[in-house]
Design a protein around this motif. Sequence first.
Motif, mmCIF file in Angstrom:
data_model
loop_
_atom_site.group_PDB
_atom_site.id
_atom_site.type_symbol
_atom_site.label_atom_id
_atom_site.label_comp_id
_atom_site.label_asym_id
_atom_site.label_seq_id
_atom_site.Cartn_x
_atom_site.Cartn_y
_atom_site.Cartn_z
ATOM 1 N N ILE A 254 35.814 37.308 34.594
ATOM 2 C CA ILE A 254 36.822 36.664 35.432
ATOM 3 C C ILE A 254 37.411 37.678 36.406
ATOM 4 O O ILE A 254 37.558 38.863 36.071
ATOM 5 N N VAL A 255 37.721 37.221 37.614
ATOM 6 C CA VAL A 255 38.436 38.050 38.594
ATOM 7 C C VAL A 255 39.926 37.947 38.290
ATOM 8 O O VAL A 255 40.487 36.851 38.237
ATOM 9 N N VAL A 256 40.566 39.089 38.074
ATOM 10 C CA VAL A 256 41.982 39.085 37.689
ATOM 11 C C VAL A 256 42.893 39.550 38.823
ATOM 12 O O VAL A 256 44.116 39.384 38.747
ATOM 13 N N TYR A 257 42.326 40.142 39.868
ATOM 14 C CA TYR A 257 43.148 40.605 40.987
ATOM 15 C C TYR A 257 42.220 40.874 42.159
ATOM 16 O O TYR A 257 41.038 41.192 41.982
ATOM 17 N N SER A 258 42.761 40.732 43.366
ATOM 18 C CA SER A 258 41.959 41.009 44.555
ATOM 19 C C SER A 258 42.881 41.412 45.693
ATOM 20 O O SER A 258 43.934 40.794 45.911
ATOM 21 N N THR A 259 42.505 42.449 46.409
ATOM 22 C CA THR A 259 43.303 42.914 47.534
ATOM 23 C C THR A 259 42.407 43.185 48.733
ATOM 24 O O THR A 259 41.259 43.621 48.574
ATOM 25 N N ASP A 260 42.934 42.930 49.928
ATOM 26 C CA ASP A 260 42.153 43.191 51.131
ATOM 27 C C ASP A 260 42.266 44.635 51.606
ATOM 28 O O ASP A 260 41.657 45.030 52.601
ATOM 29 N N GLY A 261 43.046 45.443 50.896
ATOM 30 C CA GLY A 261 43.132 46.863 51.207
ATOM 31 C C GLY A 261 44.139 47.234 52.268
ATOM 32 O O GLY A 261 44.237 48.404 52.642
ATOM 33 N N SER A 262 44.919 46.263 52.742
ATOM 34 C CA SER A 262 45.851 46.547 53.839
ATOM 35 C C SER A 262 47.219 47.024 53.361
ATOM 36 O O SER A 262 48.045 47.436 54.179
ATOM 37 N N ALA A 263 47.486 46.978 52.060
ATOM 38 C CA ALA A 263 48.804 47.350 51.553
ATOM 39 C C ALA A 263 48.984 48.865 51.564
ATOM 40 O O ALA A 263 48.025 49.625 51.425
#
Length: 254
Positions: A224-233
Amino acid sequence: MRDFLFFLVKLALVVFVVRSFVVAPFTIPSESMQPRLLIGDYLLAAKWPYGYSHYSLPFDAPLLPRRVLAAQPERGDVVIFRAPPANQRDYIKRVIGLPGDSVQLRGGRVILNGQRLPRERIADLVVPASPNSPCFSSLYREGAGEGAACRYPRYRETLPGGRSYETLDIGVTGADDTPVFNVPAGHMFVMGDNRDRSEDSRVAPEAGGIGLVPQDNLIGKALIVVYSTDGSASPARPWTWWPAVRAERIGGLF
């Protein structure tokens, strides 16, 4: 202090057992499994489906001389394994061929046991351009600034038995045409869903690839995918944390 130290020891033991035998976290560092997985996805992998080896243990602890409770994956499983020949890095790919199978690619199409896998064109994959989703080239980039996106040709491929998944076929590469690979006992033929951006079983170890993968190198099955970020933070700017989260990707089961 003694009670606190005892608590830390118990906590460390629980973490060791859970990460070794139940689930473990993994991050996606490359585009090789697009469209199913994007750079910046964090997933949990189940450790029990294929058995356990020293690769299952933190720091490759040499506590298991061989794989125990071993089980073979199924075609179509998304698996995490230690990549040969160095056996030092964890890879994630999809299982295409199992022992006794023959696998070949012609014109980018998979031929399994002499039969070309059915493939249909579906809607393009459109991903907002971001630090974790840079476009492969300007040819696949639409728009500019904050509204820019990457658009890739997408297909649905189906294995014998009806199991299907989405793939990307961006263009013509040297890996689109291969010799026939005969999968020996105890091995598997794996590929990335992004067929033009994946280092997988199509390339032999002596040519810089991984070749056929021993099943003893299996670590787990994507769960399962538990987190995802586009890297802009930015860690120093808390107001950027939430906008960077790709909430729609969280909870995706395999």
